[in-house]
Design a protein around this motif. Structure first.
Motif, PDB file in Angstrom:
ATOM      1  N   LEU A  77     -70.576 -35.900  34.772  1.00 42.55           N
ATOM      2  CA  LEU A  77     -70.234 -34.493  34.574  1.00 42.55           C
ATOM      3  C   LEU A  77     -68.839 -34.345  33.983  1.00 42.55           C
ATOM      4  CD1 LEU A  77     -71.698 -32.945  37.861  1.00 42.55           C
ATOM      5  CD2 LEU A  77     -72.753 -33.089  35.606  1.00 42.55           C
ATOM      6  N   SER A  78     -67.892 -35.134  34.394  1.00 42.52           N
ATOM      7  CA  SER A  78     -66.517 -35.048  33.868  1.00 42.52           C
ATOM      8  C   SER A  78     -66.282 -36.003  32.706  1.00 42.52           C
ATOM      9  CB  SER A  78     -65.520 -35.351  34.987  1.00 42.52           C
ATOM     10  OG  SER A  78     -65.709 -36.682  35.458  1.00 42.52           O
ATOM     11  N   GLN A  79     -67.273 -36.869  32.434  1.00 39.42           N
ATOM     12  CA  GLN A  79     -67.178 -37.854  31.353  1.00 39.42           C
ATOM     13  C   GLN A  79     -65.940 -38.753  31.528  1.00 39.42           C
ATOM     14  OE1 GLN A  79     -69.587 -38.214  28.843  1.00 39.42           O
ATOM     15  NE2 GLN A  79     -70.697 -36.719  30.112  1.00 39.42           N
ATOM     16  N   THR A 115     -78.111 -44.860  38.427  1.00 36.51           N
ATOM     17  CA  THR A 115     -77.432 -43.568  38.529  1.00 36.51           C
ATOM     18  C   THR A 115     -77.746 -42.910  39.870  1.00 36.51           C
ATOM     19  OG1 THR A 115     -77.538 -43.272  36.140  1.00 36.51           O
ATOM     20  CG2 THR A 115     -77.182 -41.291  37.467  1.00 36.51           C
ATOM     21  N   ASP A 116     -76.760 -42.191  40.433  1.00 36.72           N
ATOM     22  CA  ASP A 116     -76.949 -41.413  41.657  1.00 36.72           C
ATOM     23  C   ASP A 116     -76.308 -40.047  41.441  1.00 36.72           C
ATOM     24  OD1 ASP A 116     -77.525 -40.592  44.195  1.00 36.72           O
ATOM     25  OD2 ASP A 116     -75.861 -41.662  45.148  1.00 36.72           O
ATOM     26  N   VAL A 117     -77.108 -38.977  41.530  1.00 37.69           N
ATOM     27  CA  VAL A 117     -76.623 -37.608  41.403  1.00 37.69           C
ATOM     28  C   VAL A 117     -76.685 -36.979  42.787  1.00 37.69           C
ATOM     29  CG1 VAL A 117     -76.958 -35.368  40.311  1.00 37.69           C
ATOM     30  CG2 VAL A 117     -77.448 -37.475  39.036  1.00 37.69           C
ATOM     31  N   PHE A 118     -75.571 -36.388  43.284  1.00 33.72           N
ATOM     32  CA  PHE A 118     -75.562 -35.895  44.657  1.00 33.72           C
ATOM     33  C   PHE A 118     -74.553 -34.780  44.831  1.00 33.72           C
ATOM     34  CE2 PHE A 118     -72.636 -39.417  44.205  1.00 33.72           C
ATOM     35  CZ  PHE A 118     -71.487 -39.000  44.839  1.00 33.72           C
ATOM     36  N   ASP A 119     -74.808 -33.983  45.878  1.00 34.79           N
ATOM     37  CA  ASP A 119     -73.860 -32.987  46.379  1.00 34.79           C
ATOM     38  C   ASP A 119     -73.093 -33.661  47.510  1.00 34.79           C
ATOM     39  OD1 ASP A 119     -72.523 -30.932  47.699  1.00 34.79           O
ATOM     40  OD2 ASP A 119     -74.150 -29.487  47.379  1.00 34.79           O
ATOM     41  N   LEU A 120     -71.796 -33.689  47.440  1.00 31.18           N
ATOM     42  CA  LEU A 120     -70.990 -34.446  48.382  1.00 31.18           C
ATOM     43  C   LEU A 120     -71.169 -33.948  49.811  1.00 31.18           C
ATOM     44  CD1 LEU A 120     -68.984 -36.773  48.482  1.00 31.18           C
ATOM     45  CD2 LEU A 120     -67.135 -35.111  48.312  1.00 31.18           C
ATOM     46  N   THR A 121     -71.422 -32.621  49.965  1.00 35.10           N
ATOM     47  CA  THR A 121     -71.599 -32.096  51.327  1.00 35.10           C
ATOM     48  C   THR A 121     -72.919 -32.551  51.959  1.00 35.10           C
ATOM     49  OG1 THR A 121     -72.607 -30.067  50.465  1.00 35.10           O
ATOM     50  CG2 THR A 121     -70.215 -30.060  50.816  1.00 35.10           C
ATOM     51  N   ARG A 174     -67.609 -31.081  43.929  1.00 37.90           N
ATOM     52  CA  ARG A 174     -68.657 -31.260  44.946  1.00 37.90           C
ATOM     53  C   ARG A 174     -69.878 -31.984  44.395  1.00 37.90           C
ATOM     54  NH1 ARG A 174     -70.341 -25.898  47.834  1.00 37.90           N
ATOM     55  NH2 ARG A 174     -71.885 -27.423  48.596  1.00 37.90           N
ATOM     56  N   ILE A 175     -70.263 -31.717  43.128  1.00 36.95           N
ATOM     57  CA  ILE A 175     -71.446 -32.323  42.537  1.00 36.95           C
ATOM     58  C   ILE A 175     -71.002 -33.507  41.680  1.00 36.95           C
ATOM     59  CG2 ILE A 175     -73.513 -31.955  41.163  1.00 36.95           C
ATOM     60  CD1 ILE A 175     -73.389 -30.297  43.715  1.00 36.95           C
ATOM     61  N   TYR A 176     -71.668 -34.626  41.855  1.00 38.77           N
ATOM     62  CA  TYR A 176     -71.305 -35.840  41.114  1.00 38.77           C
ATOM     63  C   TYR A 176     -72.540 -36.447  40.504  1.00 38.77           C
ATOM     64  CZ  TYR A 176     -66.681 -35.782  43.288  1.00 38.77           C
ATOM     65  OH  TYR A 176     -65.425 -35.443  43.685  1.00 38.77           O
ATOM     66  N   ASN A 177     -72.309 -37.092  39.290  1.00 37.41           N
ATOM     67  CA  ASN A 177     -73.341 -37.879  38.605  1.00 37.41           C
ATOM     68  C   ASN A 177     -72.714 -39.232  38.305  1.00 37.41           C
ATOM     69  OD1 ASN A 177     -75.318 -39.011  37.055  1.00 37.41           O
ATOM     70  ND2 ASN A 177     -75.407 -37.377  35.523  1.00 37.41           N
ATOM     71  N   ILE A 178     -72.901 -40.160  39.241  1.00 31.20           N
ATOM     72  CA  ILE A 178     -72.243 -41.471  39.162  1.00 31.20           C
ATOM     73  C   ILE A 178     -73.214 -42.490  38.591  1.00 31.20           C
ATOM     74  CG2 ILE A 178     -71.013 -43.260  40.430  1.00 31.20           C
ATOM     75  CD1 ILE A 178     -69.537 -40.622  40.343  1.00 31.20           C
ATOM     76  N   THR A 179     -72.724 -43.247  37.577  1.00 29.15           N
ATOM     77  CA  THR A 179     -73.524 -44.320  36.982  1.00 29.15           C
ATOM     78  C   THR A 179     -72.773 -45.625  37.152  1.00 29.15           C
ATOM     79  OG1 THR A 179     -74.500 -42.844  35.347  1.00 29.15           O
ATOM     80  CG2 THR A 179     -74.572 -45.205  34.879  1.00 29.15           C
ATOM     81  N   VAL A 180     -73.480 -46.638  37.641  1.00 26.12           N
ATOM     82  CA  VAL A 180     -72.904 -47.975  37.732  1.00 26.12           C
ATOM     83  C   VAL A 180     -73.528 -48.808  36.607  1.00 26.12           C
ATOM     84  CG1 VAL A 180     -74.633 -48.724  39.430  1.00 26.12           C
ATOM     85  CG2 VAL A 180     -72.505 -50.004  39.177  1.00 26.12           C
TER      86      VAL A 180
END
Length: 594
Positions: free
Chosen positions: A44-46, A87-93, A69-75
């Motif tokens: 999301l933040s590139q 990839t894991d897309v999640f709401d931190l809460t 709060r929202i993340y789209n993390i790619t390893v």
């Protein structure tokens, strides 16, 4: 090329720092600068994620976050031969994984524990679960919600007094639950002491002595009894029922479970209580009836079913794999039944045991770790009403019968030419089973037995015996018939139970005499003629003279049967009395001889 990362997920403990974990793939067989390299990026933040990857069993990477709060993390994993991503897309809460609770402490009563603990995530509302390990090994779970204080608590109720419990806690996010935290350190807690609950199970054995009785009292913890404390002791009190005299009492430590007291012939009330540091338990009561036989007490005994009009006969009972089965005739007047027995009947003291049963019970399977095969156990069945016990029935039996330990002792053997009567001695008590009867074994020494009326019994050496069975254990005499005269026999007597008989050995050897009738016949046919012949040979001349004389004696002649005329001792024949046919005159010498 590297494998695609698996089990890739991210979570936070405190909403300030995120940790992502994944499983690395198999070996790429590349080393040094060619090893797989991991990088994390946020879609999301590139931006690249500023974290350092470390791998052991799992790979992980942690970094501090801002207000996103929202993340789209790619390893991404890459080596010179290729690259793979996950990839894991999640709401931190929704990914809160709280830290484990710590610094547990408690406050206790006799039936409650209030457990307290601290937690790091004060600003996060948590839902906690307490695991309580019971004394019996069972586990109970109790849920509680956190009020976002610096500490949390839960009250555990319905516990047993003076009992150890082990508790530990873990927590999860109350909103958007993700997973439980690690367990806290386990804490072992003991509740406070309380008054003993329930009653002791008590029993007695009465022995008459001169001027009174010795009463041995026994007590044990009933299934419903709980000591609820330490420093347990027992207090025994006894007093006369009639005159209300001052009671006597004595105390014992927890190491004791019996005592003996001496009382006179009056009726007594005996009470036994357990005591801990808090209080006494409820009293357990026994009434020992008066020992005299006056009219009034006989009436009381009749009312309480104490009067025994005849000696109770012991009935036989059978053992099973699980114990010894006892049954009795129920009587509606009793509120409970008691069965007592000795674990070690041959010892003194015999380790008296007892069990108590409800009014609707009429049978029980009695089992004890002390029961062994081949030992006879005696059971007494009592009915109890208003704390007074009455002997109702007696039973005796074995867990498992064994063959008798010893053979009967042959006392007497009586012989005729064709019978043998054997008598033996055998004590029926203290045997390894109920003696059902006896076997008498007989056989000629030189050959196998084939006597009429017997059964064939083959020994391990293939020799054959004649077997006779006596089914009455009180009968200890038996006559074996149809034997042969003048023959050597061997015989043995064995006792038998339902499990078998004693060893067939220690034979007794007997010889049957000759037949008396044959002996008489032998005397008549052989011995008497022989004696007569011997006598005749010895007195041959006398026999000839008496039986066959050359010249008959006139005195013995039938010719002189007429009316006698004697001249001296000689009979005289008058010529005129008879007319001879022939007259022959011998020479003078022969005439003189005659």
């Amino acid at each position: 090329p590297p494998d695609t990362p698996t089990d890739f997920s991210c979570q936070t403990q405190d909403m300030r720092r995120v940790t992502c974990t994944w499983s690395q793939g198999g070996d790429t067989y590349l080393y040094g600068s060619n090893l797989p390299k991991y990088t994390l990026s946020e879609g999301l933040s590139q931006k690249m994620v500023p974290c350092t990857v470390s791998c052991s069993e799992q790979c992980s990477c942690s970094w501090d976050i801002d207000h996103q709060r929202i993340y789209n993390i790619t390893v991404t994993v890459e080596n010179p031969l290729g690259k793979k991503t996950a990839t894991d897309v999640f709401d931190l809460t929704h990914r809160i994984y709280p830290a484990a609770p710590f610094q547990l402490w408690e406050k206790c009563t006799d039936t409650e524990i209030t457990l307290y603990w601290k937690q790091q995530n004060k600003e996060i509302e948590l839902f906690c679960q307490t695991e309580v390990l019971q004394p019996d090994g069972k586990v109970q779970l109790h849920n509680s919600s956190n009020t976002q204080l610096s500490y949390a608590s839960i009250t555990l109720g319905g516990l047993q007094p003076y009992t150890e419990y082990t508790a530990r806690v873990h927590c999860g996010a109350a909103k958007h639950f993700w997973r439980w935290s690690e367990w806290s350190e386990a804490r072992t807690i003991r509740t406070m002491e309380s008054t003993p609950s329930g009653k002791l199970d008590i029993w007695r054995e009465i022995t008459p002595v001169l001027g009174g009785r010795n009463v041995t009292l026994f007590w044990k913890k009933a299934p419903s009894f709980r000591a609820n404390g330490r420093n347990i002791s027992y207090e025994v009190t006894w007093e006369k029922v009639e005159d209300g005299s001052k009671p006597e009492s004595i105390s014992f430590s927890s190491n004791y479970n019996s005592t003996s007291i001496s009382i006179d012939k009056h009726s007594y009330r005996i009470t036994i209580m357990a005591k801990n540091n808090v209080n006494y338990s409820l009293p357990s009561v026994l009434i020992i009836p008066r020992a005299t036989g006056n009219k009034q007490k006989i009436i009381e005994a009749l009312l309480c079913s104490f009067l025994v009009t005849e000696e109770l006969k012991e009935e036989r009972v059978n053992g099973t794999d699980g114990g010894i089965f006892i049954s009795w005739k129920p009587r509606h007047i009793y509120d409970s039944y008691i069965i007592d027995w000795c674990n070690f009947p041959m010892l003194q003291p015999c380790d008296l045991q007892w069990e108590r049963f409800g009014p609707n019970t009429s049978s029980a399977l009695i089992n004890s770790g002390a029961f062994v095969p081949g030992v006879r156990y005696s059971f007494r069945i009592y009915g109890s009403v208003a704390d007074r016990a009455s002997l109702l029935e007696k039973k005796t039996g074995y867990l498992k019968e064994l063959p008798p330990l010893r053979s009967p002792t042959v006392k007497k053997v009586e012989l005729t030419s064709n019978t043998v009567t054997v008598s033996w001695d055998f004590h029926l008590t203290n045997e390894s089973g109920f003696v059902r009867g006896y076997h008498v074994y007989v056989s000629p020494v030189q050959e196998d037995c084939r006597l009429k009326g017997s059964k064939k019994h083959v020994l391990p050496d293939d020799s054959v015996l004649c077997k006779y069975t006596i089914e009455n254990p009180e009968e200890k005499r038996y006559t074996v018939k149809h034997l042969l005269p003048n023959t050597k026999y061997k015989l043995v007597v064995t006792a038998y139970t339902s499990a078998g008989e004693t060893l067939i050995d220690n034979f007794r050897y007997v010889d049957t005499p000759l037949n008396s009738n044959m002996l008489y016949l032998l005397v008549l046919l052989v011995i008497v003629p022989s004696l007569v012949a011997a006598l005749c040979h010895w007195k041959i001349k006398w026999v000839k003279e008496c039986c066959c004389p050359v010249i008959p004696s006139p005195n013995k002649s039938k010719a002189l049967s007429f009316k006698e005329f004697k001249i001296g001792p000689e009979k005289v024949l008058k010529i005129s009395d008879c007319i001879p046919d022939v007259l022959d005159v011998d020479n003078k010498g022969e005439a003189q001889k005659v």
